[in-house]
Design a protein around this motif. Structure first.
Motif, PDB file in Angstrom:
ATOM      1  N   ALA A   1     -51.181  47.264  71.411  1.00 46.23           N
ATOM      2  CA  ALA A   1     -50.306  46.290  72.077  1.00 46.23           C
ATOM      3  C   ALA A   1     -49.944  45.143  71.140  1.00 46.23           C
ATOM      4  N   THR A   2     -50.895  44.741  70.289  1.00 51.01           N
ATOM      5  CA  THR A   2     -50.664  43.618  69.395  1.00 51.01           C
ATOM      6  C   THR A   2     -50.238  44.122  68.024  1.00 51.01           C
ATOM      7  N   ASP A   3     -49.431  43.345  67.371  1.00 50.87           N
ATOM      8  CA  ASP A   3     -48.963  43.677  66.031  1.00 50.87           C
ATOM      9  C   ASP A   3     -49.283  42.520  65.090  1.00 50.87           C
ATOM     10  N   LEU A   4     -49.483  42.835  63.821  1.00 48.93           N
ATOM     11  CA  LEU A   4     -49.805  41.806  62.836  1.00 48.93           C
ATOM     12  C   LEU A   4     -48.605  40.906  62.592  1.00 48.93           C
ATOM     13  N   SER A   5     -48.874  39.632  62.450  1.00 45.34           N
ATOM     14  CA  SER A   5     -47.810  38.702  62.088  1.00 45.34           C
ATOM     15  C   SER A   5     -47.453  38.896  60.620  1.00 45.34           C
ATOM     16  N   ARG A   6     -46.163  38.859  60.329  1.00 48.12           N
ATOM     17  CA  ARG A   6     -45.713  39.080  58.959  1.00 48.12           C
ATOM     18  C   ARG A   6     -46.122  37.956  58.019  1.00 48.12           C
ATOM     19  N   THR A   7     -46.566  36.837  58.566  1.00 51.59           N
ATOM     20  CA  THR A   7     -47.005  35.724  57.720  1.00 51.59           C
ATOM     21  C   THR A   7     -48.522  35.682  57.551  1.00 51.59           C
ATOM     22  N   SER A   8     -49.226  36.613  58.189  1.00 53.73           N
ATOM     23  CA  SER A   8     -50.680  36.586  58.092  1.00 53.73           C
ATOM     24  C   SER A   8     -51.140  37.092  56.733  1.00 53.73           C
ATOM     25  N   PRO A   9     -52.300  36.618  56.266  1.00 49.95           N
ATOM     26  CA  PRO A   9     -52.824  37.092  54.972  1.00 49.95           C
ATOM     27  C   PRO A   9     -53.070  38.594  54.961  1.00 49.95           C
ATOM     28  N   LEU A  10     -53.546  39.148  56.085  1.00 49.50           N
ATOM     29  CA  LEU A  10     -53.819  40.581  56.119  1.00 49.50           C
ATOM     30  C   LEU A  10     -52.529  41.388  55.974  1.00 49.50           C
ATOM     31  N   TYR A  11     -51.460  40.948  56.634  1.00 45.10           N
ATOM     32  CA  TYR A  11     -50.183  41.665  56.520  1.00 45.10           C
ATOM     33  C   TYR A  11     -49.683  41.623  55.075  1.00 45.10           C
ATOM     34  N   ARG A  12     -49.799  40.456  54.424  1.00 46.10           N
ATOM     35  CA  ARG A  12     -49.341  40.363  53.041  1.00 46.10           C
ATOM     36  C   ARG A  12     -50.182  41.244  52.127  1.00 46.10           C
ATOM     37  N   ARG A  13     -51.481  41.361  52.429  1.00 44.16           N
ATOM     38  CA  ARG A  13     -52.328  42.188  51.579  1.00 44.16           C
ATOM     39  C   ARG A  13     -52.011  43.669  51.759  1.00 44.16           C
ATOM     40  N   LEU A  14     -51.724  44.078  52.994  1.00 42.53           N
ATOM     41  CA  LEU A  14     -51.466  45.485  53.264  1.00 42.53           C
ATOM     42  C   LEU A  14     -50.044  45.904  52.920  1.00 42.53           C
ATOM     43  N   TRP A  15     -49.089  45.032  53.176  1.00 38.46           N
ATOM     44  CA  TRP A  15     -47.683  45.436  53.070  1.00 38.46           C
ATOM     45  C   TRP A  15     -46.862  44.575  52.120  1.00 38.46           C
ATOM     46  N   GLY A  16     -47.371  43.416  51.726  1.00 36.10           N
ATOM     47  CA  GLY A  16     -46.582  42.502  50.916  1.00 36.10           C
ATOM     48  C   GLY A  16     -46.405  42.974  49.480  1.00 36.10           C
ATOM     49  N   PRO A  17     -45.527  42.316  48.731  1.00 38.02           N
ATOM     50  CA  PRO A  17     -45.277  42.713  47.335  1.00 38.02           C
ATOM     51  C   PRO A  17     -46.459  42.381  46.439  1.00 38.02           C
TER      52      PRO A  17
END
Length: 713
Positions: free
Chosen positions: A59-75
């Protein structure tokens, strides 16, 4: 009364006749609509298509500004200043109007071999000042049962775009002149079977004199490359030319490109990023590297609502702490292992392999010479922090071993898809063109007159007890698409049928779709980077294209030897990993983004330039703020650039483009050490947990992060 009945009968006849005429007219209109409104119908069909993929997300999705999102998907921050630049860097003359002759090329091999070979022959044509005839792709000739709508090169690539994009590099024509066509038909033109990775001087001393003498030569390229990967410094512009061919001139046929684009849209429709995974588990690669025992896997996992049915002895064990079943599977000698060994014996006979027939697959795996299995890759991704609902696209064409090999990956991730689950059979058949119906039953050949004579002689051989001669052997037929019965009866594989040859041509289109999706994926991870000849494979070309097009996009290059060592540390309790092991996996995956890239520049590039087109096809455009702040001490980013050999600054006209670097760019190591989410994602299998369980996990995470900070890098 009689007149009334006759009138009624005649009236009914007229009604029936009118109905028949209307039915015929309706069928005629439908045929016209199907014939002349194909594009509109395809759009309508795509809008109502029902696909087999039903995405399941938390139901919940990671925020694109979160550190975890940047680590998994960021450049990747250290590579953000690296940009594509394949234009000539100095004086570059247009191709001469007076060429030394024509070069006709026949290319054999799979998708990655064809793509590499085309880039090489274009560079060779310019080097010899020759006119290139559009190459002929042997896998797509009409004699192999494919559609007559497309011929050779145009079956896979856009011919017009290819010629237009290289107009200032080399003279290209579609066909030979008539006089030379007849000479080739009569086999009167010289033919060169070009060795793999031939040097430029081979062409100067062997091919050029014959080309000037006969005005035409034919090159047969079969090993996936006819020019050495690393050229002398004075031929640096030919490396840039290779990049212009591979990344700009080679565009897929329009309907193939359209289907790939539609699949990309369907992947991104849920609004989430996705991972592309190429297993690299082909029969030839497994045979060449001696990895036949990979298919005798002792165990794997299944989600609770997944079901499998095998005619084997199975043992299920439910683990409530992880909400999953463990399926124990013990196999006897597997038919796939037999097929791999059979192929290895075939390779030894032809000199492709110099080693022994029997190889210890366990030792090969420990050395990192075998592919990572889908289960091992799934464990790496889950341990790094990717949740169970991550979308994973399986690319690279056919996986040897079939869907059974991918079952563990389906158990670890809910949304594992491929091109077949994101498109319809109608869409796939449309890119094949109009093909004749072929009999797939492999009919037996009719016996010859000599066989009939022997049979009659056997029947009329006289009374017993005179010994009878043996009956004539019947022509053998093998169910090639079944259990490969010929393995136990013959040392030679049966000749390919027309159906199989057609399928080989279709595989080129499948891999073209997968190539497009993998290049555009948010994250890419290969299971293996070598083919059945020890050369860089499909995944290597994808990684090279991603490095050129968007160097900062996440492309993992795990060290297979190190991964096997880490996995063996927790052998027997692989799904009960401790925190220190998770830390080791995270650090290795993070370091593979840069260290794996630097290692590829030393290993893969010597075999295939397209697998690592840096620094020849890249330039630097650093962030001005970083340049000022690091004027006194060199940054990690500059050290990476130095290791890759990138020193060329981007031209001034590129400075106006938006710079991807920002103040939000954090050090990858800092994000890893301070983020408490990733190990929890590996331990939790679903998103439905009670609050008490989450509190316990968070406490464990905080303790784990404290330990990691104390003993971190």
């Amino acid at each position: 009364m009689k007149e009334g009945k006759a009138f009624l009968k005649s009236k009914m006849k007229w009604v029936g006749l009118v109905g028949l005429v209307l039915s015929v007219f309706s069928l005629f209109v439908h045929f016209l609509l199907a014939r002349f409104t194909e594009d509109g119908f395809s759009e309508y069909q795509s809008s109502i298509t029902i696909f087999s993929w039903r995405p399941v997300f938390e139901a919940t999705d990671l925020s694109r500004t979160s550190p975890l999102y940047r680590r998994l998907w960021g450049p990747v921050g250290q590579l953000e200043s690296l940009h594509p630049h394949a234009n000539p860097k100095g004086y570059y003359a247009d191709p001469s109007a007076q060429s030394n002759g024509y070069i006709f090329v026949r290319i054999q091999g799979g998708f990655h071999e064809i793509r590499s070979s085309i880039c090489d022959v274009v560079a060779v044509s310019r080097f010899l000042n020759a006119t290139l005839v559009v190459p002929e792709i042997q896998q797509t000739t009409s004699k192999k049962g494919i559609s007559s709508q497309f011929k050779s090169f145009a079956y896979l690539y856009n011919e017009e775009t290819f010629m237009a994009a290289l107009a200032k590099d080399v003279n290209i024509v579609k066909t030979l002149p008539k006089s030379l066509k007849s000479a080739r038909r009569n086999k009167e033109i010289p033919v060169f079977r070009v060795p793999y990775a031939a040097s430029p001087y081979y062409y100067l001393h062997n091919v050029l004199p014959i080309l000037i003498k006969h005005s035409v030569v034919e090159l047969v390229v079969s090993d996936g490359g006819c020019l050495q990967a690393i050229l002398p410094p004075d031929l640096g512009e030919y490396q840039s030319l290779r990049c212009r061919v591979a990344f700009h001139a080679l565009r897929f046929r329009q309907d193939v490109q359209d289907l790939a684009t539609n699949i990309l849209h369907r992947l991104r429709a849920p609004g989430r990023p996705f991972i592309a995974f190429d297993p690299g588990m082909t029969r030839d690669a497994l045979a060449y590297h001696g990895c036949s025992e990979l298919f005798q896997v002792p165990a794997f996992i299944l989600r609770r609502h997944h079901w499998c049915f095998y005619s084997l002895n199975l043992c299920f064990k439910y683990c409530p702490s992880f909400d999953m079943f463990i399926l124990f599977w013990s196999l006897p000698k597997d038919v796939h292992a037999e097929l791999i060994q059979h192929r290895r014996a075939w390779m030894r006979k032809r000199g492709i392999i110099k080693g022994q027939l029997s190889v210890n697959s366990a030792k090969q795996r420990l050395k990192g010479s075998c592919p990572l299995t889908p289960e091992e890759v799934g464990i790496l991704l889950r341990a790094y922090g990717y949740s169970w609902d991550t979308i994973i696209y399986v690319s690279g064409g056919e996986v040897f071993g079939g869907q059974r090999t991918l079952i563990p990956l389906h158990g670890l991730f809910e949304n594992v898809v491929d091109r077949t689950s994101l498109s319809t059979s109608w869409e796939l058949s449309r890119i094949y063109g109009r093909e004749a119906n072929l009999d797939e039953s492999y009919p037996r050949a009719s016996p010859s007159a000599q066989v009939e004579t022997k049979l009659d002689a056997w029947k009329n051989s006289g009374p017993r007890p005179r010994p009878l001669p043996p009956p004539p052997a019947r022509p053998k037929t093998y169910n090639i698409e079944g259990w490969w019965g010929w393995v136990a009866e013959s040392d030679n594989e049966p000749e390919s049928t027309v159906v199989e040859l057609r399928t080989n041509a279709h595989k080129l289109l499948w891999e073209a779709i997968d190539y497009t999706v993998a290049v555009e994926a948010d994250v890419f991870i290969p299971g293996f980077d070598r083919d059945g000849k020890g050369h860089p494979n499909f995944a290597s070309l994808v990684m090279g294209h991603r490095l050129y097009q968007s160097a900062a996009s996440k492309t993992y290059r795990p060290d297979r030897k190190e991964v096997v060592r880490l996995l063996d540390q927790i052998h027997g309790h692989i799904y009960h990993a401790n925190h220190s092991w998770l830390t080791s996996i995270r650090r290795h995956m993070r370091s593979s983004l840069i260290d794996g890239l630097i290692e590829a520049s030393n290993k893969s590039k010597s075999s295939s330039f397209l697998s690592h087109p840096v620094p020849e096809c890249s330039c630097l455009r650093p962030n001005p703020s970083e340049t000022l702040s690091n004027a006194s001490t060199p940054s990690v980013q500059l050290q990476v650039h130095a290791a890759l050999g990138v020193v060329h600054r981007c031209p001034v006209w590129m400075d106006g483009e938006k710079n991807l670097s920002s103040n939000e760019k954090d050090n990858e190591e800092d994000i890893d050490e301070n983020d408490p989410s990733s190990s929890r994602l590996f331990l939790q299998h679903t998103g439905s947990h009670d609050a008490g369980g989450e509190d316990i996990n968070l406490k464990e995470e905080s303790q784990f992060e404290d330990q990691e900070e104390d003993g971190g890098d």
